[in-house]
Design an enzyme around this catalytic site. Structure first.
Site, short mmCIF file in Angstrom:
data_model
loop_
_atom_site.label_atom_id
_atom_site.label_comp_id
_atom_site.label_asym_id
_atom_site.label_seq_id
_atom_site.Cartn_x
_atom_site.Cartn_y
_atom_site.Cartn_z
N GLU A 73 0.82 -1.22 0.00
CA GLU A 73 0.00 0.00 0.00
C GLU A 73 0.85 1.26 0.00
O GLU A 73 0.55 2.22 -0.70
CB GLU A 73 -0.96 0.02 1.21
CG GLU A 73 -1.67 1.37 1.34
CD GLU A 73 -2.87 1.38 2.27
OE1 GLU A 73 -3.08 0.41 3.01
OE2 GLU A 73 -3.59 2.39 2.24
N ASP A 96 -0.83 -5.05 2.94
CA ASP A 96 -1.39 -3.87 3.59
C ASP A 96 -0.78 -3.88 5.00
O ASP A 96 -1.17 -4.70 5.83
CB ASP A 96 -2.91 -3.95 3.65
CG ASP A 96 -3.52 -2.61 4.00
OD1 ASP A 96 -2.79 -1.77 4.56
OD2 ASP A 96 -4.71 -2.41 3.73
N ILE A 141 -0.81 -1.95 7.64
CA ILE A 141 -1.81 -1.73 8.70
C ILE A 141 -3.13 -1.45 8.00
O ILE A 141 -3.30 -0.39 7.39
CB ILE A 141 -1.43 -0.56 9.63
CG1 ILE A 141 -0.11 -0.88 10.35
CG2 ILE A 141 -2.55 -0.32 10.65
CD1 ILE A 141 0.38 0.24 11.26
N ASP A 142 -4.05 -2.39 8.05
CA ASP A 142 -5.37 -2.14 7.48
C ASP A 142 -6.27 -1.69 8.63
O ASP A 142 -6.44 -2.42 9.61
CB ASP A 142 -5.94 -3.40 6.82
CG ASP A 142 -7.19 -3.07 6.04
OD1 ASP A 142 -7.20 -2.05 5.33
OD2 ASP A 142 -8.18 -3.81 6.16
N THR A 170 -5.95 1.95 9.45
CA THR A 170 -5.01 2.95 9.98
C THR A 170 -5.70 3.98 10.88
O THR A 170 -5.14 4.40 11.89
CB THR A 170 -4.29 3.66 8.80
OG1 THR A 170 -3.58 2.67 8.06
CG2 THR A 170 -3.32 4.72 9.28
N ASP A 215 -6.32 -4.01 0.24
CA ASP A 215 -7.26 -4.11 1.36
C ASP A 215 -7.90 -5.50 1.45
O ASP A 215 -8.29 -5.94 2.53
CB ASP A 215 -8.40 -3.09 1.21
CG ASP A 215 -7.92 -1.65 1.26
OD1 ASP A 215 -7.15 -1.33 2.18
OD2 ASP A 215 -8.33 -0.84 0.40
P1 2AM Z 1 -6.66 1.53 5.41
O1 2AM Z 1 -6.96 1.64 6.84
O2 2AM Z 1 -5.45 0.70 5.15
O3 2AM Z 1 -6.64 2.86 4.70
C1 2AM Z 1 -12.37 1.04 5.53
O4 2AM Z 1 -13.61 1.14 4.90
C2 2AM Z 1 -11.44 0.24 4.63
O5 2AM Z 1 -11.16 1.01 3.47
C3 2AM Z 1 -10.12 -0.06 5.26
O6 2AM Z 1 -9.72 -1.32 4.80
C4 2AM Z 1 -9.21 1.05 4.75
O7 2AM Z 1 -7.86 0.69 4.69
C5 2AM Z 1 -9.76 1.22 3.36
N1 2AM Z 1 -9.55 2.54 2.80
C6 2AM Z 1 -10.05 3.67 3.23
N2 2AM Z 1 -9.68 4.71 2.44
C7 2AM Z 1 -8.95 4.18 1.46
C8 2AM Z 1 -8.30 4.71 0.32
N3 2AM Z 1 -8.34 6.02 0.04
N4 2AM Z 1 -7.63 3.87 -0.48
C9 2AM Z 1 -7.60 2.55 -0.18
N5 2AM Z 1 -8.19 1.97 0.88
C10 2AM Z 1 -8.86 2.77 1.69
CA CA Z 2 -5.95 -0.87 3.79
#
Ligand code: 2AM
Ligand code: CA
Length: 264
Positions: free
Chosen positions: A67, A83, A85-86, A88, A212
């Site tokens: 990511e 990913d 930290i999914d 974040t 994700d």
């Molecule tokens: P993340 O925490 O790694 O950003 C929440 O609905 C999910 O969507 C999480 O898995 C989050 O991952 C992801 N997410 C949110 N905004 C994003 C973005 N702009 N691009 C990709 N993934 C996103």
């Molecule tokens: Ca993510």
């Protein structure tokens, strides 16, 4: 499988690194990416750098797609999708709903995956054709077929990405009154693990990326569930993502009949 053992080991080490970072997270370690709402911490970068280094050392011929750093390598046979930290935002707010997510793909097909949630010490692992497990216990999707009794999860990544039209609020509004409950935990990887565990019957999202869902989709399929895009085809996550226990796939797809994909 040698790769899965390796995967489990590095995911747990990565989780320990992230947990230690979370305990000492200060505002100067939080940064914005594309927009003010899209955040990354030093921990995300540190964990991804750790995982990439370990994978490169062990499998120098394999590609890596993370990511935070994008793709390295162009051999195209094996690719590790990371990913770091999914979830974040939850991580930043000291909540437990985040995980390290890693999937190993061969020519686009998932071979093995791990999702590790350090705060709850849950280690999910799947191998193609061999099932999905959480802390060693085999996972099975739920058998519920009644929508009104079903718990579903979703997320609003599209709002974070600034989508004005065709965002998820319309579908949230439509689905909420028809199910037992909708949960929004903020980690697509863990949401998919909930479907695999039989704790939730379905998960849908409009705007998530490959990293994700790369690990969670194998978890769902190996637990007996189904993953499609919102048209019922296989262009996920580009055309949205729907994961269910299988029994409810068509029922859930009905909610998306007027879905228009605005991503290219
Ligand atoms: P993340 O925490 O790694 O950003 C929440 O609905 C999910 O969507 C999480 O898995 C989050 O991952 C992801 N997410 C949110 N905004 C994003 C973005 N702009 N691009 C990709 N993934 C996103
Ligand atoms: Ca993510």
């Amino acid at each position: 499988m040698e790769e899965l053992e390796f995967l489990t080991g590095i995911a747990m080490q990565a989780g320990a690194i992230a947990l230690a970072e979370q305990a000492q997270l200060t505002p100067d370690r939080i940064h914005t990416k594309a927009t003010q709402l899209d955040l990354v911490t030093d921990a995300d970068r540190k964990v991804e750098a750790f995982l990439s280094r370990e994978i490169r050392n062990r499998f120098p011929d394999h590609d890596i797609y993370g990511e935070e750093t994008g793709r390295t390598g162009d051999r195209g046979e094996y690719c590790w999708i990371i990913d770091p930290i999914d979830g974040t935002t939850s991580f930043i707010h000291q909540l437990p709903n985040w995980c390290v997510s890693i999937g190993l793909y061969r020519r686009g097909e998932a071979l093995a995956s791990v999702v590790y949630a350090p705060a709850s010490r849950e280690l999910y692992a799947a191998e193609k054709g061999k099932g999905a497990y959480c802390n060693g216990v085999r996972l099975h999707v739920s058998a519920r077929s009644c929508l009104e009794e079903s718990l579903v999860t979703t997320g609003f990544s599209c709002l974070r990405a600034g989508w004005q039209e065709e965002n998820n609020l319309k579908f949230f509004d439509r689905i909420s009154p028809k199910v037992a409950g909708v949960r929004r935990f903020g980690s697509a990887a863990l949401d998919l693990c909930l479907v695999a565990s039989g704790k939730a019957e379905a998960f849908w999202e409009l705007g998530v990326e490959n990293y994700d869902i790369a690990a969670g989709e194998l978890m769902v399929r190996e637990a007996g569930g189904q993953v499609t895009d919102l048209f019922g085809k296989d262009q996920y996550p580009l055309h949205g993502t729907l994961a269910t226990n299988g029994v409810l796939q068509d029922t859930m797809l009905n909610f998306f009949q007027d879905y228009r994909c605005i991503r290219k």
